[in-house]
Design an enzyme around this catalytic site. Sequence first.
Site, short mmCIF file in Angstrom:
data_model
loop_
_atom_site.label_atom_id
_atom_site.label_comp_id
_atom_site.label_asym_id
_atom_site.label_seq_id
_atom_site.Cartn_x
_atom_site.Cartn_y
_atom_site.Cartn_z
N ARG A 35 0.84 -1.22 0.00
CA ARG A 35 0.00 0.00 0.00
C ARG A 35 0.87 1.26 0.00
O ARG A 35 0.58 2.23 0.71
CB ARG A 35 -0.94 0.04 1.20
CG ARG A 35 -1.87 -1.12 1.32
CD ARG A 35 -2.94 -1.15 0.21
NE ARG A 35 -3.80 -2.27 0.42
CZ ARG A 35 -3.52 -3.51 0.00
NH1 ARG A 35 -2.42 -3.76 -0.70
NH2 ARG A 35 -4.36 -4.49 0.23
N SER A 92 -10.74 -0.68 3.93
CA SER A 92 -9.86 -0.82 5.10
C SER A 92 -9.36 0.55 5.53
O SER A 92 -8.75 1.25 4.72
CB SER A 92 -8.64 -1.67 4.76
OG SER A 92 -9.06 -2.89 4.21
N GLU A 152 -4.59 3.82 6.19
CA GLU A 152 -4.47 3.60 4.74
C GLU A 152 -5.19 4.75 4.02
O GLU A 152 -4.78 5.17 2.94
CB GLU A 152 -5.12 2.25 4.41
CG GLU A 152 -4.98 1.84 2.98
CD GLU A 152 -5.60 0.48 2.69
OE1 GLU A 152 -5.34 -0.50 3.39
OE2 GLU A 152 -6.37 0.42 1.71
C1 LIG Z 1 -15.58 -0.69 -0.15
C2 LIG Z 1 -14.12 -0.40 -0.45
C3 LIG Z 1 -13.24 -1.46 -0.61
C4 LIG Z 1 -11.88 -1.21 -0.91
N1 LIG Z 1 -11.04 -2.28 -1.08
C5 LIG Z 1 -9.74 -2.08 -1.37
C6 LIG Z 1 -8.86 -3.19 -1.56
O1 LIG Z 1 -9.25 -4.35 -1.50
N2 LIG Z 1 -7.56 -2.93 -1.84
C7 LIG Z 1 -7.08 -1.66 -1.95
O2 LIG Z 1 -5.89 -1.50 -2.22
N3 LIG Z 1 -7.90 -0.59 -1.78
C8 LIG Z 1 -9.21 -0.76 -1.49
N4 LIG Z 1 -10.04 0.31 -1.30
C9 LIG Z 1 -9.49 1.68 -1.35
C10 LIG Z 1 -9.65 2.37 -2.72
O3 LIG Z 1 -10.63 1.75 -3.48
C11 LIG Z 1 -8.35 2.42 -3.50
O4 LIG Z 1 -7.33 3.01 -2.77
C12 LIG Z 1 -8.51 3.16 -4.85
O5 LIG Z 1 -7.35 3.01 -5.62
C13 LIG Z 1 -8.78 4.66 -4.65
O6 LIG Z 1 -9.15 5.17 -5.91
P1 LIG Z 1 -9.93 6.53 -6.07
O7 LIG Z 1 -9.96 6.84 -7.53
O8 LIG Z 1 -11.24 6.47 -5.40
O9 LIG Z 1 -8.95 7.54 -5.33
P2 LIG Z 1 -9.32 8.81 -4.44
O10 LIG Z 1 -9.91 8.37 -3.15
O11 LIG Z 1 -10.08 9.80 -5.25
O12 LIG Z 1 -7.86 9.39 -4.17
C14 LIG Z 1 -6.94 8.68 -3.38
C15 LIG Z 1 -5.60 9.42 -3.42
O13 LIG Z 1 -5.07 9.39 -4.73
C16 LIG Z 1 -4.89 10.70 -5.27
N5 LIG Z 1 -5.26 10.63 -6.70
C17 LIG Z 1 -6.39 10.09 -7.23
N6 LIG Z 1 -6.33 10.12 -8.57
C18 LIG Z 1 -5.15 10.72 -8.90
C19 LIG Z 1 -4.52 11.06 -10.13
N7 LIG Z 1 -5.08 10.78 -11.31
N8 LIG Z 1 -3.32 11.70 -10.08
C20 LIG Z 1 -2.73 11.98 -8.89
N9 LIG Z 1 -3.28 11.68 -7.70
C21 LIG Z 1 -4.48 11.05 -7.70
C22 LIG Z 1 -5.80 11.60 -4.45
O14 LIG Z 1 -5.32 12.92 -4.44
C23 LIG Z 1 -5.73 10.92 -3.07
O15 LIG Z 1 -4.57 11.32 -2.40
C24 LIG Z 1 -11.41 0.11 -1.02
C25 LIG Z 1 -12.31 1.18 -0.86
C26 LIG Z 1 -13.65 0.93 -0.59
C27 LIG Z 1 -14.61 2.07 -0.46
#
Ligand SMILES: Cc1cc2nc3c(=O)[nH]c(=O)nc-3n(C[C@H](O)[C@H](O)[C@H](O)COP(=O)(O)OP(=O)(O)OC[C@H]3O[C@@H](n4cnc5c(N)ncnc54)[C@H](O)[C@@H]3O)c2cc1C
Length: 335
Positions: free
Chosen positions: A161, A235, A331
Amino acid sequence: MHIQKDTSLKEYNTFGISAKAKAFFKLEKVEEYDPGFLQDYDDLFILGGGSNIVLPDNFEGLVLKVEILGKKVLSETEEDVLIEVGAGENWHQFVLWTLEQGYFGLENLSLIPGTLGAAPIQNIGAYGVELSECLESVKGIFLVDGTPFSISKEECQFGYRDSIFKNAWKGRMLISHVCLRLSKTFVPKTNYGAIKDVLQTKEIDDPSASDISKAVISIRQSKLPDPKELGNAGSFFKNPIIPEEVFKGLQEKYPEIPYYPDKKDHVKIPAGWLIERSGWKGKKTGQVGMHEKQALVLVNYGEATSKEIAALSEKVQQSVFDQFGITLVREVTIL
Ligand SMILES: Cc1cc2nc3c(=O)[nH]c(=O)nc-3n(C[C@H](O)[C@H](O)[C@H](O)COP(=O)(O)OP(=O)(O)OC[C@H]3O[C@@H](n4cnc5c(N)ncnc54)[C@H](O)[C@@H]3O)c2cc1C
């Protein structure tokens, strides 16, 4: 260029926080980025699917929601395929698409919310697979002057992570595209979690990639709350990795403590177990709580604010530290 003012972000974050942004812009092409934004606004935040963040009630700057789309096959051999994907593409939809095409490697990562662009930030992982295993390179621009970058997997400094994007490059860049190398040969990975049990129940001895994907989806749906029904960000904490000798001391006191061997002389302990044993599983305080089925997931029971979420997470960290001497690391990013 249409920059919206005073925009609600409630539908753009899976915690369902009623946050507001002073300014909001949907970026569909990397060329739309203007380094002048940094002078015009007090703060700048790059938003993907909002599934790994806790937003403040009022964000006094500009939120750039990345909506760069597109999938392009860059090269192909008999063994594998190299694909470039826009940062705004939805992760799970992309995984399903790869399976339809006969490209393998991402099936265990089915149903993770969010976008392609955010996936390398924390090197998403689940069910024994991490993004870094299929990632070839990441492209984007630096926010300060819009200069493009393209870095290889090695340069991304991936860990559990973790990546360069969460450390030295934190808040400094916008990821526009992610390049993945996917195999045309399917190798099932069924050793982690309940995948084997689900396949056995369905009497599947020789699973296809789609069977694995479906098994992962059903396990996730049975264990994790759906953010559409109960706000959460998956998580909330990382699973701590501790030295073996520290672990041995804990094992004497708690013989049933679960663990997985990790890097040399270290073991990984499920944070959910530590939280549960600290008495937080299913506990609700005000609008927030730790989920009844999965203690690692902090949930919003209604109109929780970022302050309430942060406060609960600190209480949980303190309890776990008091009982086990282990510091849980978040996380999820709290802005
Ligand atoms: C129900 C649930 C289950 C999940 N299960 C998992 C799992 O099994 N494994 C896991 O690893 N994660 C899991 N996650 C966490 C999450 O889904 C991941 O971390 C995912 O990659 C976040 O993507 P996002 O586009 O929503 O990012 P955001 O929440 O929008 O952003 C996260 C971070 O990334 C940055 N960011 C986003 N896009 C960009 C970009 N294009 N350029 C630069 N910075 C950027 C943002 O500024 C922020 O700091 C889960 C979340 C939920 C709600």
